[in-house]
Design a protein around this motif. Structure first.
Motif, PDB file in Angstrom:
ATOM      1  N   SER A   1       0.821  -1.220   0.000  1.00  0.00           N
ATOM      2  CA  SER A   1       0.000   0.000   0.000  1.00  0.00           C
ATOM      3  C   SER A   1       0.851   1.265   0.000  1.00  0.00           C
ATOM      4  CB  SER A   1      -0.929   0.011   1.220  1.00  0.00           C
ATOM      5  OG  SER A   1      -0.176   0.051   2.428  1.00  0.00           O
TER       6      SER A   1
ATOM      7  N   GLY B   1       2.393   3.011  -2.424  1.00  0.00           N
ATOM      8  CA  GLY B   1       2.465   3.927  -3.562  1.00  0.00           C
ATOM      9  C   GLY B   1       3.797   3.824  -4.284  1.00  0.00           C
TER      10      GLY B   1
ATOM     11  N   ASN C   1     -11.465   5.550  -4.143  1.00  0.00           N
ATOM     12  CA  ASN C   1     -11.000   6.082  -2.867  1.00  0.00           C
ATOM     13  C   ASN C   1     -10.594   7.542  -3.027  1.00  0.00           C
ATOM     14  OD1 ASN C   1     -11.160   3.438  -1.636  1.00  0.00           O
ATOM     15  ND2 ASN C   1      -9.291   2.930  -2.764  1.00  0.00           N
ATOM     16  N   GLU C   2     -10.295   8.172  -1.924  1.00  0.00           N
ATOM     17  CA  GLU C   2      -9.924   9.588  -1.970  1.00  0.00           C
ATOM     18  C   GLU C   2      -8.668   9.825  -2.795  1.00  0.00           C
ATOM     19  OE1 GLU C   2      -9.644  11.130   1.951  1.00  0.00           O
ATOM     20  OE2 GLU C   2     -11.754  10.837   2.422  1.00  0.00           O
ATOM     21  N   ASP C   3      -7.757   8.829  -2.828  1.00  0.00           N
ATOM     22  CA  ASP C   3      -6.519   9.008  -3.595  1.00  0.00           C
ATOM     23  C   ASP C   3      -6.681   8.617  -5.059  1.00  0.00           C
ATOM     24  OD1 ASP C   3      -6.694   6.274  -3.467  1.00  0.00           O
ATOM     25  OD2 ASP C   3      -4.803   5.970  -2.408  1.00  0.00           O
TER      26      ASP C   3
ATOM     27  N   SER D   1      -7.512   5.676  -6.254  1.00  0.00           N
ATOM     28  CA  SER D   1      -7.460   4.231  -6.452  1.00  0.00           C
ATOM     29  C   SER D   1      -8.834   3.630  -6.179  1.00  0.00           C
ATOM     30  CB  SER D   1      -6.414   3.606  -5.529  1.00  0.00           C
ATOM     31  OG  SER D   1      -6.809   3.750  -4.165  1.00  0.00           O
TER      32      SER D   1
END
Length: 691
Positions: free
Chosen positions: A277, A279, A539-541, A543
């Motif tokens: 997770s 990145g 998701n917020e990012d 992904s």
């Protein structure tokens, strides 16, 4: 450029002459069912039998006289996840006995030799359940047992930490304190190691440093920034052009390795790869492999899978001048199995053996379930001109005789499962109007650069750089029987040309488009029977994969709070048991393993509300509850208040002899919500209701 290098093959043979074996291997094509490409694999009839316990005796000795080995000869015994349990040491003693003649063959003739353990040294449960509930993994007692065992092979050992090696949560308050004990007991100055095993040949290991502080699942293997910087400096300072060869050892493999992973376990929980997770740090390892051709092989464990699969070993794919994907540099990646039967996911008990010299190396399997037989899996040779490698993949009976031993599908550029967009239209129907089934396979790019695919009845997100699986987006419970559609959802004035394949560049006009990453799209699940449409929100990012599995420490604390609440309720209301519920903030699941993604009442049909149970109905449920409680007590043979999986398996089989092992395992896994390997009363109720 040779004709071979122009073929769309899984790996390019850069050298067909092996100074190690003298082999010339005819090639047989193997077909990927989702691709028009053929994979080259060597014919089994062309290889000699694998050398076992007399490899160096046969190589160096003639009658009673033996030559001295060259300084570049080396042998490494490689052990996968140990999960030592002092109650069940028979398999470990047997495994050591299998390695003793192999190691003795090397050491007595002056060959450099050592042992490498890939971590996860102790069993992640109590090994004295009658005395304590303390988990064994990560404790001082665990590491002392492991140190004694690893030092008993007659050669020096190196060990790298897996995620469970810092699981001594009752003994140590912090990861730092646990790590200090691990290092001290094993005589390690740092989590990483570098050992020169032969002339210009390094063994290098990187260890996990986080358990309690894991952002998501505690099963993720995390290499900290300091180790990554150290590793980058090391490979930079030992270039292939100067003749250096580096063999790397980590508990989990790096993303981009192409090794087999379990969709229903490591993929859905987001713990397949190193720094899964993380990145940019997730991709850092494969980027270093691609850049530094000194990295020749990378060994990992973590998956508890055998070494008989087609993708238990993966090879370099294309020369670097042909492009970055799916480039694995000069590195061969090898999955390592387990020694004890009770820890295997596929009933295999195997370890790895690495033998090499200045000309190349061999990767072998030591099969503990077959008396320690040694099987040659791959022969790798170095070329003199550019330090690339040639790789032979050796066929074996286990691969050819079992239809299950094939590659797990993973997307690749240009395969027949890739779904293209029609011009500028951002709407696609990946499964061509059909509902998702177990055999559905398709993948596509989102305009944001993210990659989604349907495989094995699940919606999966893949890494854009390597096309390796990242995690579960939608589970089979929510996806089966629905259609998957992608539609454009952005403002018309924000459209850009070729948005379907743009990267994360904005390139848009107007304030309303400033935060956009390409043309916006929506992923839809369409239920034609009910007319319901579910939007799969990212998701917020940006992904899509669902990071819903929290680390073990958080889940244990939550359980303790519930136990405290239950104790308060029993004392206050003077009842034998009282209902205790929790509010979970943003979470919709408390499970330790993500099996489903549907939310009752939202994305799947709501279950019957307890509030509707009244009058005689409540009385009926009370009788059912009493019956379940009585059944639990009868199965709990050791009166521990918990059911172990052996007790439960026996009970289910007695109830329904036709129930398959797969079904039983799924029932147990779905009920064991905290992942501690034991079934509590509340978890048992779930199983009974499913029955």
């Amino acid at each position: 450029m040779s004709d071979l290098s122009l073929l769309p093959v899984q790996f390019t043979l850069l050298s067909l002459l092996s100074s190690v074996t003298g082999l010339r291997a005819p090639l047989m094509p193997m077909h990927n069912p989702c691709s028009g490409a053929n994979y080259l694999r060597a014919s089994p009839s062309s290889f000699r039998a694998a050398d076992g316990t007399s490899f160096y005796a046969d190589k160096l000795c003639e009658e009673e006289e033996c030559e001295l080995p060259a300084e570049d000869e080396f042998t490494v015994a490689i052990l996968g996840d140990l999960h030592l349990d002092p109650r069940y040491m028979e398999d470990y003693h047997e495994g050591r006995k299998h390695f003793e003649p192999i190691i003795n063959d090397a050491v007595t003739r002056g060959v450099n030799a050592c042992l490498v353990s890939l971590g996860d040294l102790g069993e992640s449960k109590s090994v004295r359940p009658d005395e304590t509930a303390e988990l064994f993994a990560g404790t001082s007692e665990c590491h002392e047992l492991a140190a004694d065992y690893l030092s008993s092979f007659g050669v020096d050992y190196e060990v790298i930490g897996g995620n469970h090696d810092l699981e001594g949560i009752d003994e140590f308050a912090t990861d730092e304190a646990n790590l200090e004990a691990f290092l001290r007991i094993h005589g390690k100055p740092t989590p990483q190691f570098s050992r020169q095993i032969a002339e210009k040949t390094l063994l290098v290991g990187l260890g996990s440093t986080i358990f309690r502080a894991a952002k998501y699942t505690s099963h993720e293997v995390t290499i900290d920034d300091a180790q990554i910087a150290w590793f980058e400096a090391l490979v930079t300072e030992h270039p292939a052009e100067d003749g250096w060869k580096i063999f790397v050892f980590t508990h989990a493999p790096p993303i981009g390795s192409g090794l087999r992973v379990l969709q229903e376990n490591h993929v859905v929980n987001g713990c397949c790869w190193l720094n899964h997770s993380g990145g940019p740090t997730t991709r850092k390892f494969i980027e270093l492999v691609r850049k530094h051709r000194c990295v020749k092989a990378w060994f990992s464990g973590h998956f508890h899978l055998g070494q008989d699969y087609e993708d238990s070993i993966t090879f370099p794919t294309i020369p670097r001048e042909l492009g970055p994907y799916p480039n694995r540099g000069s590195c061969v990646f090898a999955q390592t199995s387990v020694m004890r039967a009770g820890t295997s996911r596929d009933k295999r008990r195997q370890s790895r053996l690495l033998r090499g010299n200045k000309d190349g190396f061999e990767i072998c399997t030591v099969n503990h379930a077959a008396g320690g037989t040694v099987r040659l899996d791959a022969t790798i040779t170095y070329t003199d001109s550019n330090h690339e490698i040639g790789a032979y993949a050796h066929e074996h009976a286990e691969l050819t005789d079992n239809v299950n031993f094939v590659k797990v599908y993973s997307p690749s550029e240009g395969d027949e499962c890739y779904i293209e967009y029609d011009g500028d239209d951002l709407s696609i129907d990946p499964i061509k109007g059909n509902c998702v089934g177990d055999d559905t396979i398709a993948w596509w790019y989102m305009s944001s650069g993210h990659v989604l695919g349907v495989y094995d009845g699940r919606l999966i997100e893949y890494c854009p750089s390597t096309l390796a699986p990242l995690g579960l987006v939608v589970g089979p419970d929510e996806l089966q029987g629905k259609r998957v559609l992608v539609v454009g959802s952005g403002l018309q004035e924000c459209r850009v040309d070729n948005a379907a394949r743009i990267s994360v560049q904005e390139g848009m006009e107007g304030a309303d488009c400033a935060d956009s990453e390409g043309e916006e799209q929506a992923v839809l699940l369409v239920d034609d029977a009910s007319g319901a449409v579910t939007v799969v929100q990212p998701n917020e990012d940006g992904s899509y994969w669902r990071k819903i599995v929290r680390n073990k420490m958080i889940r244990m604390k939550e359980k303790r709070r519930e136990q405290a609440a239950a104790a308060y309720a029993r004392a206050t209301f003077e009842v034998e048991s009282a209902p205790v519920v929790s509010s979970w903030g943003p979470y919709t699941s408390i499970v330790g393993t993500a099996k489903t993604t549907g939310v009752p009442g939202l994305t799947k049909e709501a279950s019957r509300q307890w509030s509707t149970l009244s009058g005689s109905k409540m009385g009926e449920w009370k009788v059912v509850g009493q019956q379940i409680k009585k059944t639990f007590a009868e199965i709990d043979q050791d009166h521990s208040g918990f059911l172990d999986k052996t007790e439960l398996r026996q009970a289910i089989t007695a109830l329904d002899p036709t129930c398959s092992d797969t079904t039983i395992s799924e029932m147990i896994s779905s009920a064991d919500s905290d992942g501690d390997g034991k079934i509590a009363m509340d978890e048992f109720v779930k199983i009974m209701l499913n029955v």
